[in-house]
Design a protein around this motif. Sequence first.
Motif: not given
Length: 365
Positions: A291-294, A312-318, A320-326
Motif C-alpha cells: 500500500t502507499g504511493g510506492g 507481492v501484490k498491490p492491495v487493489e488485488s484484494v 482495497l484502496d491503497g491510496d486511502m488505507l492510511e
Amino acid sequence: MLQAGKVTALGTMSGTSLDGVDAAVIETDGVTIFGFGPSDYRAYSKDERRVLSAHLGRWPEDGVSDATEVVEAAHLEVMRPFEGIDIAGFHGQTLAHDPRGRGTHQCGSGARLAQALGYPVAWDFRSHDVAMGGQGAPLAPFYHFALAKWLQADAPLVFLNLGGVGNLTWIDPACHDPADAGALLAFDTGPANAPMNDLMMARRGEPYDADGALAATGTTDSDLLGRFAQLPYFAQAVPKSLDRDAFAEWARDVAALTDADALATLAAAVVDSAYFAMAHCPAQPAQVLVTGGGRRNKILMAGLARALDCPVKPVESVGLDGDMLEAQAFAYLAVRCARGLPLSSPQTTGVPHPVTGGRVAAPAV
C-alpha cells in the motif's frame, strides 16, 4: 459521546511524503469493518510543500504556526464536503519524531477542526504511546488486523506500506484480537518515497518520479548500497520506528549521483529495507500486500517481487484502496479512541502493554 454500535467515521492522513491530504470514510464499531465509504484527496501546492519542508524537524516551541495554518486549512477543505459523519480522525502532519528523546510532534489542532466542522474529532494519536515508553509508530497495524479479518485471511500475511517511510505489519489472522500476543508484529522498515521525492523536487521541481520511470533508466551504485546495508538501524530489535530524515546523511551521498542513478539506488535501498525486514517476521507470510504511493513505482514493485520469497501484490488485488488505507486507519482508530480501546501493543510500538491513546475534541454547543 459517540453512540453505541456501528458509526460513520472519516479519517485523514497527511504523510511524510508531503504530497497532500487523503480523506476516507469507513463504517465500523472500532472492531469490525462493516463497509467503505467515499474518499477524496487534496494535494499540497508547491508553495505549501515548501512551507512544510521548511518546518521538518521543528517542535512546537520552535515556531510552527505557518505549517499549522497550511495543515489545518488543507484538512478543512477536504473534510467539509463529507456528510453524515459521526466522528473524524485527524492525524496531523508529522514534523518531528524522536520517541526516545523529545517525543513526537504532529502539527495541527483537532479541537480547531472540531469547532469548524461541528462534529467530534479524535487527534494526537501518538503522544500517549510515546509517554508510556512506546515508539508511537506505526499506528496502522490494528487497522491492518481488522482488514485481514475483513479479507477472511486464513494464513499469515504482511501489509507493506511504502509512504515517505516504509513500514511493515505481519498479521496472524487466527488470533482473535489485535492486542493478543502473537497477533501482530509491526515496525518501520527504512526509507521509502521521501528521499526519492526530495531529490525530484530539488533537481527537477517535480514532486515524485512517476511510475519510477526515471529510476528505470539508471544504474544502482553497489558501494552505496553496501554501506546502506551496514547502517545500524537494520540490526536493531523490533518494534522500532524512524523519523522521516533518519537516513538523510546516506541520501546526501546518493544525491552526488546523476538523477537517474540516484533514483535507481534509492529505489534499490527501499527493496533492500523490505528484504531485511522480512527476516524479523515470526513466520513466512502467504503474501505481501503493498500500500502507499510506492506501489505505483514499477521499479519498486519489480524489485520486491524478485527479492521476497512470497507473492507481492498491490492491495487493489484484494479489493482495497491503497491510496486511502492510511486515512481509513485513522477513521478506525478515531472510533477506538472514543471507546477507550487499545491503539497499540508491545508488538506494534514496543509499549509495555496494550494502550489506548489520542484525545477527542467536541465542538462547543
